[in-house]
Motif scaffolding. Structure first.
Motif, PDB file in Angstrom:
ATOM      1  N   ILE A  34      15.222  17.102 -34.747  1.00 26.64           N
ATOM      2  CA  ILE A  34      14.557  17.313 -33.467  1.00 26.64           C
ATOM      3  C   ILE A  34      13.291  18.149 -33.690  1.00 26.64           C
ATOM      4  N   LEU A  69      18.423  24.144 -28.814  1.00 26.65           N
ATOM      5  CA  LEU A  69      17.896  22.785 -28.957  1.00 26.65           C
ATOM      6  C   LEU A  69      17.743  22.413 -30.430  1.00 26.65           C
ATOM      7  N   VAL A 105      12.394  17.329 -23.089  1.00 23.01           N
ATOM      8  CA  VAL A 105      13.631  17.063 -23.803  1.00 23.01           C
ATOM      9  C   VAL A 105      14.692  16.956 -22.719  1.00 23.01           C
ATOM     10  N   GLN A 118      15.447  13.520 -27.290  1.00 21.80           N
ATOM     11  CA  GLN A 118      14.008  13.691 -27.384  1.00 21.80           C
ATOM     12  C   GLN A 118      13.419  12.286 -27.442  1.00 21.80           C
TER      13      GLN A 118
END
Length: 142
Positions: A34, A69, A105, A118
């Motif tokens: 990510i 995240l 996101v 994402q």
């Protein structure tokens, strides 16, 4: 073993190897990691969930959300749209930079699993603590 049965055995073995190889290449690979900006590059984070909304510019909260995240584990699920499918009630997590530009996101649950998506990058598995943190900064509009 006769010559014909050896040829049949070799042909069967080659066919099996070819099928297994094709199946391995047909399966999607895991998503790339990510891509979340560094904490110091994030000016604020806005969270939207239905008609609930919240925004924070507190560096501590930004670091917590950003860290959670970044900890998402890659899956083989591909992200092929701008947003998750409409069947999911998802959180939009909008990461603003100092110029006012942003990246979105999305966080949603599917059964007992929690995912971060994402767009066009990938889908990542996380735990429900992220949703608890996102809920803590959202306020329902009346």
């Amino acid at each position: 073993m006769s010559k014909l049965s050896r040829i049949s055995y070799i042909a069967l073995l080659c066919t099996t190897v070819l099928i297994i190889t094709c199946l391995m290449y047909a399966m999607p690979s895991k998503a790339d990691p990510i891509v979340i900006p560094n904490d110091e590059d994030i000016a604020s984070i806005e969270v939207i969930y239905g008609d609930a909304k919240g925004k924070t510019a507190e560096q501590e909260q930004i670091s917590v959300i950003s860290g959670m995240l970044k900890e998402g584990q890659s899956t083989r699920i591909q992200s092929v749209n701008d947003t998750p499918p409409s069947e999911y009630n998802y959180y939009t997590v909008r990461l603003f930079d100092k110029n006012g530009d942003w990246d979105d996101v999305f966080v949603y649950s599917d059964g007992n699993s929690i995912y971060i998506e994402q767009p066009y990058q990938g889908v990542y598995k996380t735990d429900k603590e992220l949703i608890e943190v996102l809920n803590s900064i959202t306020v329902k509009d009346n």
